[in-house]
Scaffold this active site. Structure first.
Site, short mmCIF file in Angstrom:
data_model
loop_
_atom_site.label_atom_id
_atom_site.label_comp_id
_atom_site.label_asym_id
_atom_site.label_seq_id
_atom_site.Cartn_x
_atom_site.Cartn_y
_atom_site.Cartn_z
N ASP A 1 0.69 -1.20 0.10
CA ASP A 1 0.03 -0.08 0.03
C ASP A 1 0.88 1.39 0.00
O ASP A 1 2.23 1.21 -0.28
CB ASP A 1 -0.94 -0.21 1.24
CG ASP A 1 -2.29 0.54 0.91
OD1 ASP A 1 -2.23 1.82 0.71
OD2 ASP A 1 -3.19 -0.07 0.88
N HIS B 1 0.94 4.42 2.86
CA HIS B 1 1.27 4.24 4.54
C HIS B 1 0.16 3.23 4.88
O HIS B 1 0.83 2.09 5.70
CB HIS B 1 0.73 5.52 5.02
CG HIS B 1 1.57 6.67 4.78
ND1 HIS B 1 2.83 6.60 5.06
CD2 HIS B 1 1.23 7.80 4.27
CE1 HIS B 1 3.48 7.81 4.76
NE2 HIS B 1 2.44 8.63 4.21
N SER C 1 -11.03 -0.64 -0.68
CA SER C 1 -9.78 -0.67 0.06
C SER C 1 -10.14 -1.18 1.35
O SER C 1 -9.15 -1.68 2.02
CB SER C 1 -9.05 0.57 0.07
OG SER C 1 -8.22 0.87 -1.21
#
Length: 397
Positions: free
Chosen positions: A186, A188, A345
Site C-alpha cells: 500500500d 502508508h 480498499s
C-alpha cells in the site's frame, strides 16, 4: 617474442572474447534510442542464467543502459512518483529460481518489433498507473481516539453474523490470527492495516502486519512498483520458515498482465492474495489485480443495508463482499487519532483478516482450499443487487 605456451592460452582468450561479443545480436534498427520512450515491464519465459545474461548484454551493449538489481530497502519499496525517472536505468525485478522480469524505458517500436518477438520473452507491456482504491477518504475527517467501547464497530459486528439487526458484539477465535504474516502492500496503509489487525478495530488482532510501500503519499504508483513489492514478498516468504503468508492489495488500475502474473506467482508459492475489486462501479474483470484469477477479489457493501456499495466494482471476477462504507480504523497522519474511509480498499482487509483467523484456527491450506473455506463460512443470497451474492462471515470462536 611469445613462446608457444603463452600463445595458446592467448588464442583461447581471444576466441572467448569474440564469442561473447558475437553473442550479442543488436537489432538492425535506427530508432531503438529515439526520444519516444515508454516504460515497459518485460517478463522472460525462463530464469536461466544464460538467458538473463543475454538480455543484460542486449540492454547494456546495444542500448547503452545500466542494469541494477531491485533493492527493496528493508521491505519498504520507496517510490516517488513525482520524481523524474531515470530513463537510462533498467531495474532487474527477478526472483531467482522462479521468474525473471525487468523494467525500463524503451522505444515502443523496438518493443513491438524486436523485444516482444524474441523466443525467450513471455510478454512485454507498457506499465500502468495504480492507485489506492478509496472511494471516499477525507484525511482531515478524523475522530479522537477513545477508550475501548463495549459495543463493537459496526463492520466487525456485521461480519460475525448472518444478517441485520446487529447485536453489538464481535465474536472471533481467541487465537485471532496469531502466527500469520500479513503484508500490506500500500502507501502508508494505516487505515487498511488497522482494519486487518488493529487492537480495537481489527479483524485478526494478533496477526503480524508488515508494510510494503508501493504507492506514494498520494496513493499513486505503477505496475512496476506493484511488481517490485510482490517480488519482495515472494523473497521473504521463500526465506522464512513461517509459510503463513497473506497479502493485502487495496489498490488497482487498468488491466495489467504483469500484475496478474505476479499474483499467480505468489499464489503458486502458497501465498494467499486478497485484493480490492475497485471503486469504479464497473466490471472488476477490466482492472488489475482484481481480474487476477487466483486472487480473492473483494467487493463492498453499504453500512446499514445489504446493498452493494454504490461505488463498488462487481462481476464474475469478484469472489466475495464485505463492509466498505464509513469504516473507522487507525489514522495515518496524526498520533492518537482515527480515520474514516469508504471503498473496496476497506472491504478487502476484512477478508484478509478473516483468512488470518482461519489459518490460526484451522491451520494453513492451499490458496484454492482457502477460497473454498471462505465460501463455506460465508452467508449466501442475503445481498441486494450484488453478484456474486456472497457475504463474508468470520469463523466462530
Amino acid at each position: 617474442m611469445f613462446s608457444q605456451r603463452f600463445l595458446i592460452p592467448l588464442l583461447f582468450l581471444t576466441l572467448s572474447l569474440l564469442t561473447v561479443i558475437s553473442a550479442v545480436k543488436c537489432p538492425d534498427t535506427t530508432n531503438i534510442q529515439s526520444s519516444d520512450l515508454e516504460e515497459h515491464l518485460v517478463f522472460l519465459k525462463t530464469s536461466k542464467t544464460s538467458v538473463c545474461s543475454d538480455h543484460k548484454d542486449l540492454l547494456t551493449k546495444c542500448l547503452g543502459r545500466r542494469v541494477e538489481k531491485f533493492n527493496s530497502g528493508q521491505g519498504i519499496f520507496n517510490s516517488d512518483c513525482n520524481k523524474s525517472p531515470d530513463k537510462n536505468l533498467i531495474t532487474d525485478l527477478s526472483f531467482d529460481g522462479t521468474f525473471s522480469v525487468y523494467s525500463g524505458f524503451f522505444d515502443k517500436a523496438f518493443v513491438k518489433n524486436f523485444l516482444a518477438k524474441r523466443d525467450d520473452v513471455e510478454f512485454a507491456e507498457p506499465t500502468i498507473k495504480v492507485n489506492a482504491n478509496y472511494a471516499i477518504f477525507n484525511r482531515t475527517d478524523r475522530l479522537e481516539k477513545r477508550t475501548i467501547q463495549s459495543n463493537a464497530p459496526y463492520n466487525l459486528d456485521r461480519i460475525d453474523q448472518k444478517d441485520f439487526p446487529l447485536d453489538g458484539k464481535y465474536n472471533y477465535p481467541n487465537n485471532a490470527g496469531s502466527g500469520v504474516n500479513i503484508y500490506v502492500i500500500d502507501s502508508h496503509g494505516t487505515n487498511v492495516a488497522g482494519i486487518i489487525g488493529g487492537k480495537n478495530f481489527g479483524v485478526s488482532k494478533k496477526s503480524k502486519l508488515i508494510a510494503v510501500k508501493v504507492l506514494d503519499q498520494n496513493g499513486q504508483g505503477s505496475s512496476v512498483t506493484v511488481v517490485a513489492g510482490l517480488s519482495f514478498v515472494l523473497l521473504q516468504h521463500s526465506a522464512s520458515s513461517n509459510k503463513n503468508t497473506v497479502i493485502n492489495l487495496s489498490l488497482g488500475g487498468a488491466f495489467s498482465q504483469s500484475i496478474n502474473q505476479m499474483v499467480s506467482f505468489c499464489s503458486n508459492a502458497g501465498i494467499h492474495v486478497v485484493v480490492s475489486a475497485g471503486d469504479g462501479s464497473t466490471d472488476a474483470c477490466n482492472t488489475s489485480p482484481a481480474s487476477a484469477p487466483q486472487a480473492i477479489t473483494v467487493g463492498a457493501t453499504e453500512k446499514t443495508s445489504n446493498d452493494m456499495a454504490s461505488f463498488s466494482n462487481f462481476g464474475t471476477c469478484v469472489k466475495i463482499f464485505a463492509p466498505g462504507r464509513d469504516i473507522v480504523a487507525a489514522g495515518a497522519l496524526l498520533s492518537n487519532s482515527l480515520s474514516k474511509a469508504s471503498g473496496t480498499s476497506q472491504s478487502c482487509p476484512h477478508v484478509t483478516g478473516a483468512v488470518a483467523l482461519i489459518i490460526s484456527k484451522q491451520g494453513n491450506m492451499s490458496p484454492s482450499s482457502m477460497l473454498n473455506t471462505l465460501m463455506t463460512l460465508s452467508t449466501k443470497n442475503i445481498l441486494q443487487n450484488a453478484k456474486p451474492n456472497i457475504f463474508l462471515r468470520v469463523p466462530s470462536p
